[in-house]
Design a protein around this motif. Structure first.
Motif, PDB file in Angstrom:
ATOM      1  N   SER A 164       0.831  -1.215   0.000  1.00 46.80           N
ATOM      2  CA  SER A 164       0.000   0.000   0.000  1.00 46.80           C
ATOM      3  C   SER A 164       0.861   1.258   0.000  1.00 46.80           C
ATOM      4  O   SER A 164       0.487   2.287  -0.555  1.00 46.80           O
ATOM      5  CB  SER A 164      -0.926   0.020   1.214  1.00 46.80           C
ATOM      6  OG  SER A 164      -1.797  -1.081   1.171  1.00 46.80           O
ATOM      7  N   GLN A 186      -7.475   0.188  -0.411  1.00 42.43           N
ATOM      8  CA  GLN A 186      -7.637  -0.985   0.436  1.00 42.43           C
ATOM      9  C   GLN A 186      -8.795  -0.791   1.431  1.00 42.43           C
ATOM     10  O   GLN A 186      -9.548  -1.709   1.696  1.00 42.43           O
ATOM     11  CB  GLN A 186      -6.328  -1.231   1.197  1.00 42.43           C
ATOM     12  CG  GLN A 186      -6.306  -2.525   1.966  1.00 42.43           C
ATOM     13  CD  GLN A 186      -4.901  -2.928   2.354  1.00 42.43           C
ATOM     14  OE1 GLN A 186      -3.988  -2.104   2.395  1.00 42.43           O
ATOM     15  NE2 GLN A 186      -4.713  -4.202   2.640  1.00 42.43           N
ATOM     16  N   ASP A 202      -5.898  -2.052  -4.677  1.00 51.81           N
ATOM     17  CA  ASP A 202      -5.234  -2.471  -3.442  1.00 51.81           C
ATOM     18  C   ASP A 202      -6.255  -3.329  -2.715  1.00 51.81           C
ATOM     19  O   ASP A 202      -7.177  -2.822  -2.081  1.00 51.81           O
ATOM     20  CB  ASP A 202      -4.852  -1.235  -2.622  1.00 51.81           C
ATOM     21  CG  ASP A 202      -3.865  -1.576  -1.516  1.00 51.81           C
ATOM     22  OD1 ASP A 202      -3.537  -2.773  -1.351  1.00 51.81           O
ATOM     23  OD2 ASP A 202      -3.436  -0.638  -0.827  1.00 51.81           O
TER      24      ASP A 202
END
Ligand SMILES: Nc1ncnc2c1ncn2[C@@H]1O[C@H](COP(=O)(O)OP(=O)(O)OP(=O)(O)O)[C@@H](O)[C@H]1O
Ligand SMILES: [Mg+2]
Lengths: 270, 227
Positions: B43, B87, B163
């Motif tokens: 990330s 994410q 992500d």
């Protein structure tokens, strides 16, 4: 916020009103020179032309015994008993003198009290000076108050905008991550700040305008208002009030703009 | 010229090195997996690329231009060219599916008509047409991820980065997403996917960049999750 602008408006009003009053007082005869009965009109007139050429003097006018009687009658028209026993001969003739600058009052009076044929000299130095000292004090206190309130309002705008930025912090950072420009993020907050400033100053303007309208209805300032820094300039109270409201709203606008810009700038930098 | 170039990039959080002097390049139209254990720095790479965070050393070039040299005015442009599926999704919970996509267009002052044609289009592409008025909280994990993809696609980006959230999607859902990304890639968009899904990586036989503790431990075309 509204109270800041209200205060600002009322303060400006007080300044202008008191300046008008001061001008009015200054325009009244400031020195009255009374002459002895035996002093002839001709001799008085020579003094008058002498004063006329004096650079410190704005205006001189001669008040004869007859004029004095007329004025006296006018002033006491409700008291006939008093009037019965009065004739022109008991009243003194006089010269009414207006100076250009009230600080000259004392000098001129002292010069005249020693001159031949002068019975008495009266002048209003005290009243005028006390009034001008008083109004200056009001200006200073008012100015400080306005300044304090401006600072307070500015902080209120900044913190209000900052709170709403913080409330939407997540949303703003997401907007930036999906491609929002700083301009785009800024805009709604600037609008909010400006709206806030304009709204509060608008409310204040209405109140100030109503106050002035009342003053106008009561005919307190029949000659119009004078603005001290422009000599000999008079303006109708209502027009003045409208200009004042415009100034208030403009300052509300600027305060809102400045406050919100500052708040958002801090956010964008962090 | 490579589309994306990381040159000796180091990123520290305090004394901790999340990325330690890593270099790699990605070409236009590539499909690449970023793999590695949790905390490896996947990330972080993405955050540096879109300048959500700044690196402590090294250079990142996008289309040959150092991203540190993008001005405040050019930053939005960078972020429109790189669509990211975060994410943690970064969806707006107070806005519905349609609005979550349209916001990406609103922020660049797109017209009503553009918004009305693009949003249903991308939502159709990710298969969320019938959820258009739902709110993020009412969506499943996979649906939320697809919503993020739709938002990332709204600008027709040159690079799509996914992500992937760890382990909250069932195999069917991830297969769908993988197919979707494959389709997008076949239309010419570079796709970068950070994932823990071993099966998915092995199946695709694409380039795999493996990270561990902030370093690249392997970078292989047609690679696998392990080895
Ligand atoms: N803002 C931060 N402050 C401090 N440390 C951070 C921060 N962001 C990331 N880290 C640390 O940097 C390291 C790399 O994080 P990163 O998010 O890149 O991992 P990742 O490879 O994406 O892991 P995952 O597969 O769990 O998503 C982690 O050890 C993490 O704790
Ligand atoms: Mg991660």
């Amino acid at each position: 916020m509204t109270s800041t602008f209200l205060l600002l408006g009322v303060f400006i009003n007080i300044v202008v009103f008191s300046q008008t009053a001061l001008k009015y007082l200054e325009n009244q005869a400031q020195i009255t020179i009374f002459f002895k009965d035996e002093f002839t009109e001709e001799k008085i007139k020579t003094y008058q032309s002498e004063l006329h050429n004096d650079p410190r003097i704005m205006d001189v006018s001669y008040v004869s015994k007859e004029d004095a009687l007329r004025i006296f009658r006018e002033m006491n028209k409700d008291e006939p008993i008093l009037l019965e026993n009065i004739s022109a001969s008991v009243l003194p003739a006089s010269l009414e003198v207006k100076t250009k600058d009230i600080t000259q009052l004392k000098n001129i009076s002292e010069e005249f009290i020693q001159k031949e044929g002068v019975e008495d000299v009266q002048f209003f130095e005290d009243v005028i000076q006390r009034f001008s000292v008083w109004s200056r004090t009001v200006y200073i206190i008012g100015f400080i108050l306005v300044l304090v309130f401006l600072i307070v309002s500015y902080s209120v705008v900044v913190s209000t905008i900052r709170t709403s930025i913080n409330n939407r912090g997540e949303e703003l950072s997401i907007m930036k991550l999906v491609g929002a420009s700083d301009e785009y993020v800024k805009k709604p907050f600037i609008y909010q700040g400006v709206f806030f400033g304009v709204l509060s100053s608008f409310i204040a303007s209405i109140i100030v305008f109503l106050l002035d309208l009342t003053a106008d209805k009561l005919k307190i300032f029949s000659d119009g208002l004078s603005l001290g820094f422009i000599p000999g300039f008079f303006i109708s109270p209502l027009i003045f009030s409208l200009i004042l409201c415009f100034v208030l709203i403009l300052s509300g606008f600027l305060l809102g703009l400045l406050g919100s810009t500052t708040a958002i700038k801090k956010y964008l930098q962090s | 010229m490579s589309q994306i170039e990381f040159i000796n990039i180091t990123k520290q959080y305090g004394n901790f090195k999340a990325l330690d002097n890593i270099s790699f390049t990605i070409n236009n139209g590539e499909f690449i997996f970023l793999v590695g254990p949790s905390g490896a720095g996947k990330s972080t790479i993405i955050k540096l690329l879109i300048r959500e965070e700044l690196s402590d050393a090294g250079e990142i070039l996008f289309n040959g231009k150092n991203i540190k040299e993008f001005t405040q005015k050019e930053m939005p442009d960078l972020r429109r060219k790189i669509g990211v599926v975060f994410q943690d999704f970064k969806l707006l919970n107070s806005k519905n599916v349609f609005e979550n996509v349209s916001i990406a267009l609103e922020v660049v002052n797109s017209s009503e008509t553009e918004i009305k044609s693009i949003v249903p289009n991308v939502l159709n592409l990710v298969g969320l047409t019938d959820k258009i008025l739902s709110f993020p909280k009412q969506l499943s994990g996979g649906e939320r991820q697809r919503l993020c993809i739709a938002r990332a696609l709204a600008h027709e980006p040159d690079v799509l980065i996914a992500d992937e959230a760890t382990g909250n999607i069932d195999p069917d859902a991830s297969q769908e997403i993988l197919d979707l990304l494959g389709k997008i890639n076949s239309l010419g968009t570079t796709v970068i996917m950070a994932t823990h899904d071993e099966r998915m990586v092995d199946q695709m036989k694409k380039r795999v960049l493996r990270l561990d503790k902030g370093s690249i431990i392997s970078d292989k075309k047609g690679g696998k999750y392990r080895e």
